[in-house]
Design an enzyme around this catalytic site. Structure first.
Site, PDB file in Angstrom:
ATOM      1  CD  GLU A   1      44.495 117.374 137.043  1.00 38.99           C
ATOM      2  OE1 GLU A   1      43.428 117.242 135.825  1.00 38.99           O
ATOM      3  OE2 GLU A   1      44.969 118.342 137.360  1.00 38.99           O
TER       4      GLU A   1
ATOM      5  CG  ASP B   1      49.421 117.961 140.904  1.00 37.72           C
ATOM      6  OD1 ASP B   1      48.244 117.342 141.036  1.00 37.72           O
ATOM      7  OD2 ASP B   1      49.748 118.343 139.556  1.00 37.72           O
TER       8      ASP B   1
END
Length: 345
Positions: A121, A69
Site C-alpha cells: 500500500e 506493509d
C-alpha cells in the site's frame, strides 16, 4: 466473553506486539507469514496468502481491509502503560489489529466478515490491485487507516506520479553556456505547488538526479513529481501545464490513481457513525489529502469508507504510537457497524 473490555484490550496488545515485532516495509511482507499463521490459530480465522503476499483471513461478503506493509525505517516496539510504539503502530498495524479483533468477534456472532492485510500500500498498492483484478466482490468495504479514532474518511485525493527527463549539452564547467540544471530549475519552481487547501492540488518534486562529473555540465536531468489532486480537478489540466513548461523534455506518467468520493448517506458511512455514537463518541466526516487503497477498491462497491484508530499526524514519523483504548474503540465501532449491516442482509 469476547466483548469484555479489559480482556479484549489485552488481546489487542498481544496481537499488535506480534505484528510490530516483524519489520515489513513494502516488498518484505512475506516476513509476516509466521505471525499470520499464529493469528489463524489464535482467532480461528482461515488464512489465505496471495501471490502479492497479502494475507486474507476468514471469508464473507463484508471486507475489512488494511495493509501489512510500512514505510522504511524500523522502530523497535515498546510498551509504556497502555501506549504501544513501533513502526506501523499507527499506519496501519493498529487499524489492522482492531480489524482482526472485530472479525474474530463478528464471525463468532454469525456475521461473515473477511479481513485483508494487503501488501504494497505504501508503494504501488499491488495487494489492492490484485484483489480488484480477482472475481471477488463485497457488499461493503471498510478501509483500515488511522482517522483519529472518531473520524470517518469519505474522500481521498488522486495520485499522479510524473517522471521528467531532459537532455543537456555536456561542456567544461569553466566555460559552460548551456547547463540543463540551471535551465530547468525555473520550470521546476513554476509547476511546484504546496497548498494547505484540500481543494487545490499539491505538486511536489521528490527526486532530482543530474550529472556524473565534477567539472562537466550534465548531459541529462531527471525529476520525479508526486502530485495529489482532489475530486474536482482534472489531472489533464495539470499534465498540460507540465507539457507547456517541459516542452523539450520527455514526460512519463508512472502511476495514475483517480480521486474517490462517497456520499455520507451510504449504508456503511451511516452505520460507522452509529457505531461510534453507541459508545458515546461524536463522529465527524473528513477528507484525506493523501491517497489510499480506498481509491482502488471503490470500484468494487459504492458502500466504502475509511475508518481506524490512531493519530494520523503520526503516520510515517519516528513517533508512531497508539493506545489500547484507541484499539478498543475502533474494534467496537467495527463490531457495532458491521453487525448492524449483517442484520439487514
Amino acid at each position: 466473553m469476547h466483548l469484555e473490555k479489559e480482556s479484549l484490550k489485552q488481546k489487542g496488545r498481544k496481537l499488535l506486539e506480534e505484528l510490530l515485532s516483524v519489520y515489513t516495509p513494502s516488498g518484505s511482507e512475506d516476513k509476516a507469514l509466521k505471525v499470520f499463521e499464529w493469528i489463524e490459530k489464535e482467532f480461528n480465522l482461515k488464512l489465505n496468502v496471495t501471490k502479492s503476499n497479502s494475507y486474507l483471513l476468514g471469508r464473507g461478503e463484508i471486507l475489512l481491509a488494511s495493509h501489512i506493509d510500512t514505510v522504511q525505517g524500523f522502530i523497535e516496539p515498546s510498551v509504556s502503560g497502555e501506549t504501544i510504539s513501533g513502526r506501523g503502530a499507527v499506519d496501519a498495524k493498529g487499524p489492522l489489529t482492531s480489524m482482526i479483533l472485530a472479525g474474530w468477534i463478528l464471525n463468532d456472532l454469525g456475521c461473515g466478515v473477511e479481513i485483508a492485510a494487503l501488501s504494497d500500500e505504501e508503494n504501488m498498492s499491488k495487494g489492492a490491485k490484485e484483489l480488484l483484478s480477482s472475481s471477488r466482490r463485497f457488499s461493503h468495504i471498510v478501509i483500515g487507516e488511522p482517522t483519529n479514532t472518531t473520524h470517518i474518511a469519505i474522500e481521498y485525493r488522486g495520485l499522479m506520479r510524473l517522471s521528467i527527463k531532459c537532455k543537456g549539452n555536456p561542456e567544461h564547467s569553466s566555460s559552460s553556456h548551456d547547463n540543463v540544471i540551471l535551465k530547468r530549475i525555473p520550470s521546476i519552481m513554476k509547476v511546484s505547488q504546496l497548498h494547505s487547501e484540500y481543494s487545490l492540488p499539491t505538486i511536489v518534486p521528490t527526486i532530482l538526479r543530474s550529472g556524473s562529473s565534477a567539472n562537466v555540465t550534465p548531459e541529462d536531468l531527471y525529476v520525479h513529481f508526486d502530485i495529489r489532486f482532489p475530486y474536482e480537478v482534472n489531472y489533464n489540466d495539470i499534465l498540460s501545464k507540465f507539457k507547456e513548461e517541459f516542452d523539450e523534455c520527455d514526460i512519463e506518467i508512472g502511476e495514475l490513481i483517480h480521486p474517490v468520493k462517497v456520499s455520507p448517506s451510504t449504508p456503511l458511512v451511516r452505520s460507522l457513525m452509529r457505531g461510534l455514537i453507541r459508545q458515546g463518541m461524536r463522529p465527524s466526516l473528513v477528507k484525506k489529502s493523501g491517497t489510499s487503497d480506498m481509491n482502488i477498491l471503490a470500484s468494487i462497491t459504492p458502500s466504502i469508507a475509511t475508518y481506524g484508530p490512531g493519530d494520523s499526524r503520526l503516520e510515517h514519523t519516528e513517533f508512531e504510537r497508539i493506545t489500547l483504548d484507541e484499539i478498543y474503540i475502533a474494534t467496537m465501532t467495527y463490531v457495532n457497524s458491521l453487525e448492524e449491516l449483517c442484520s439487514k442482509n
